[in-house]
Scaffold this motif. Sequence first.
Motif, PDB file in Angstrom:
ATOM      1  N   THR A  32     -39.354 115.689  67.767  1.00  0.00           N
ATOM      2  CA  THR A  32     -38.680 115.825  66.483  1.00  0.00           C
ATOM      3  C   THR A  32     -37.855 114.574  66.233  1.00  0.00           C
ATOM      4  N   VAL A  33     -37.839 114.105  64.990  1.00  0.00           N
ATOM      5  CA  VAL A  33     -37.051 112.946  64.592  1.00  0.00           C
ATOM      6  C   VAL A  33     -35.880 113.447  63.759  1.00  0.00           C
ATOM      7  N   SER A  34     -34.687 112.996  64.110  1.00  0.00           N
ATOM      8  CA  SER A  34     -33.487 113.310  63.342  1.00  0.00           C
ATOM      9  C   SER A  34     -32.713 112.018  63.134  1.00  0.00           C
ATOM     10  N   THR A  35     -32.373 111.711  61.895  1.00  0.00           N
ATOM     11  CA  THR A  35     -31.641 110.473  61.623  1.00  0.00           C
ATOM     12  C   THR A  35     -30.318 110.434  62.372  1.00  0.00           C
ATOM     13  N   ARG A  36     -29.626 111.557  62.477  1.00  0.00           N
ATOM     14  CA  ARG A  36     -28.325 111.592  63.165  1.00  0.00           C
ATOM     15  C   ARG A  36     -28.460 111.153  64.619  1.00  0.00           C
ATOM     16  N   ARG A  37     -29.568 111.453  65.229  1.00  0.00           N
ATOM     17  CA  ARG A  37     -29.786 111.081  66.628  1.00  0.00           C
ATOM     18  C   ARG A  37     -29.773 109.561  66.802  1.00  0.00           C
ATOM     19  N   TYR A  38     -30.203 108.857  65.778  1.00  0.00           N
ATOM     20  CA  TYR A  38     -30.314 107.408  65.886  1.00  0.00           C
ATOM     21  C   TYR A  38     -29.112 106.676  65.328  1.00  0.00           C
ATOM     22  N   TYR A  39     -28.683 106.985  64.101  1.00  0.00           N
ATOM     23  CA  TYR A  39     -27.665 106.129  63.507  1.00  0.00           C
ATOM     24  C   TYR A  39     -26.298 106.283  64.146  1.00  0.00           C
ATOM     25  N   LEU A  40     -26.042 107.328  64.885  1.00  0.00           N
ATOM     26  CA  LEU A  40     -24.760 107.433  65.566  1.00  0.00           C
ATOM     27  C   LEU A  40     -24.699 106.546  66.807  1.00  0.00           C
ATOM     28  N   ARG A  41     -25.860 106.038  67.228  1.00  0.00           N
ATOM     29  CA  ARG A  41     -25.924 105.196  68.421  1.00  0.00           C
ATOM     30  C   ARG A  41     -26.371 103.771  68.132  1.00  0.00           C
ATOM     31  N   ARG A  42     -27.158 103.609  67.095  1.00  0.00           N
ATOM     32  CA  ARG A  42     -27.772 102.314  66.828  1.00  0.00           C
ATOM     33  C   ARG A  42     -27.743 102.047  65.323  1.00  0.00           C
ATOM     34  N   ILE A  43     -27.971 100.814  64.969  1.00  0.00           N
ATOM     35  CA  ILE A  43     -28.160 100.448  63.570  1.00  0.00           C
ATOM     36  C   ILE A  43     -29.590 100.854  63.233  1.00  0.00           C
ATOM     37  N   LEU A  44     -29.805 101.351  62.052  1.00  0.00           N
ATOM     38  CA  LEU A  44     -31.068 101.996  61.739  1.00  0.00           C
ATOM     39  C   LEU A  44     -31.815 101.308  60.607  1.00  0.00           C
ATOM     40  N   ALA A  45     -33.098 101.071  60.832  1.00  0.00           N
ATOM     41  CA  ALA A  45     -34.001 100.603  59.781  1.00  0.00           C
ATOM     42  C   ALA A  45     -34.987 101.735  59.516  1.00  0.00           C
ATOM     43  N   LEU A  46     -34.851 102.374  58.367  1.00  0.00           N
ATOM     44  CA  LEU A  46     -35.785 103.427  57.966  1.00  0.00           C
ATOM     45  C   LEU A  46     -36.888 102.777  57.142  1.00  0.00           C
ATOM     46  N   VAL A  47     -38.130 102.965  57.561  1.00  0.00           N
ATOM     47  CA  VAL A  47     -39.268 102.362  56.876  1.00  0.00           C
ATOM     48  C   VAL A  47     -40.066 103.494  56.223  1.00  0.00           C
ATOM     49  N   ALA A  75     -29.340  95.952  68.821  1.00  0.00           N
ATOM     50  CA  ALA A  75     -28.792  97.318  68.790  1.00  0.00           C
ATOM     51  C   ALA A  75     -29.383  98.122  67.641  1.00  0.00           C
ATOM     52  N   GLY A  76     -30.628  97.802  67.295  1.00  0.00           N
ATOM     53  CA  GLY A  76     -31.267  98.476  66.186  1.00  0.00           C
ATOM     54  C   GLY A  76     -32.371  99.412  66.627  1.00  0.00           C
ATOM     55  N   GLU A  77     -32.748 100.303  65.715  1.00  0.00           N
ATOM     56  CA  GLU A  77     -33.886 101.188  65.911  1.00  0.00           C
ATOM     57  C   GLU A  77     -34.614 101.301  64.588  1.00  0.00           C
ATOM     58  N   VAL A  78     -35.911 101.439  64.669  1.00  0.00           N
ATOM     59  CA  VAL A  78     -36.762 101.648  63.500  1.00  0.00           C
ATOM     60  C   VAL A  78     -37.233 103.093  63.527  1.00  0.00           C
ATOM     61  N   VAL A  79     -37.199 103.745  62.375  1.00  0.00           N
ATOM     62  CA  VAL A  79     -37.794 105.064  62.216  1.00  0.00           C
ATOM     63  C   VAL A  79     -38.687 104.975  60.986  1.00  0.00           C
ATOM     64  N   ALA A  80     -39.972 105.245  61.167  1.00  0.00           N
ATOM     65  CA  ALA A  80     -40.904 105.242  60.043  1.00  0.00           C
ATOM     66  C   ALA A  80     -40.983 106.654  59.466  1.00  0.00           C
ATOM     67  N   VAL A  81     -41.094 106.754  58.143  1.00  0.00           N
ATOM     68  CA  VAL A  81     -41.217 108.043  57.456  1.00  0.00           C
ATOM     69  C   VAL A  81     -42.515 108.021  56.669  1.00  0.00           C
ATOM     70  N   LEU A  82     -43.468 108.859  57.092  1.00  0.00           N
ATOM     71  CA  LEU A  82     -44.787 108.891  56.474  1.00  0.00           C
ATOM     72  C   LEU A  82     -45.011 110.199  55.746  1.00  0.00           C
ATOM     73  N   PRO A  83     -45.206 110.145  54.418  1.00  0.00           N
ATOM     74  CA  PRO A  83     -45.591 111.359  53.700  1.00  0.00           C
ATOM     75  C   PRO A  83     -47.100 111.532  53.855  1.00  0.00           C
ATOM     76  N   LEU A  84     -47.505 112.621  54.433  1.00  0.00           N
ATOM     77  CA  LEU A  84     -48.919 112.815  54.730  1.00  0.00           C
ATOM     78  C   LEU A  84     -49.706 113.170  53.478  1.00  0.00           C
ATOM     79  N   GLY A  85     -50.862 112.538  53.331  1.00  0.00           N
ATOM     80  CA  GLY A  85     -51.743 112.818  52.213  1.00  0.00           C
ATOM     81  C   GLY A  85     -52.666 113.974  52.530  1.00  0.00           C
ATOM     82  N   PRO A  86     -53.522 114.351  51.575  1.00  0.00           N
ATOM     83  CA  PRO A  86     -54.427 115.472  51.800  1.00  0.00           C
ATOM     84  C   PRO A  86     -55.438 115.195  52.912  1.00  0.00           C
ATOM     85  N   GLU A  87     -55.817 113.931  53.088  1.00  0.00           N
ATOM     86  CA  GLU A  87     -56.733 113.559  54.167  1.00  0.00           C
ATOM     87  C   GLU A  87     -55.927 112.824  55.215  1.00  0.00           C
ATOM     88  N   VAL A  88     -55.508 113.550  56.221  1.00  0.00           N
ATOM     89  CA  VAL A  88     -54.637 112.978  57.229  1.00  0.00           C
ATOM     90  C   VAL A  88     -55.458 112.387  58.367  1.00  0.00           C
TER      91      VAL A  88
END
Length: 177
Positions: A32-47, A75-88
């Motif tokens: 599971t990905v939670s933004t709070r888990r990352y940004y409280l510890r690291r600088i965050l790049a959400l893609v 001290a950064g972390e990347v989290v990618a956010v993918l909206p899934l299409g009908p053909e995954v």
Amino acid sequence: MSSTPTGTRRRPPIERGDRIPDFTAPAADGETVSTRRYYLRRILALVFTHRWPCAACQDYLRAIAERIEAIRAEAGEVVAVLPLGPEVALGNLATLPFPVALADDVEIHERYGLAASDGRPLAGVVIADRTGTVYEVDLADEAHRLLDPEEIRGWLEFVSYECSECWVDRAQAPRGR
């Protein structure tokens, strides 16, 4: 910020100084990905990507993966956010060296103001500090250009030296393109 993509947004995109909306979503690796888990510890790049699968977004995530060691050195972390299409077709997303949140619709994109009025998810990068405060928002332009992975690293370095309480002049922040 990049030029505005074609299509009207449902709400204005998140802006500098805003707090990122928290979200929790299933990840490509089964966790599971939670933004709070990352940004409280690291600088965050959400893609945020376009609806998956998008070849240009896949290439972009691979380019970021090649720079992940340098990004984490800031001290950064990347989290990618993918909206899934009908053909995954997830392919090898679980092998990317950063968390990949899988959204079954554009709800997360909408919370960040990254959804067009016709419901299409827009691609963009949001940089936030350890408190979840937004420092930069870069939207993909018509040619699908986003911050170069080295520019992401540069933003994370810049934010790591910033005092979030001082909010010094952002005109000296790294700028791309």
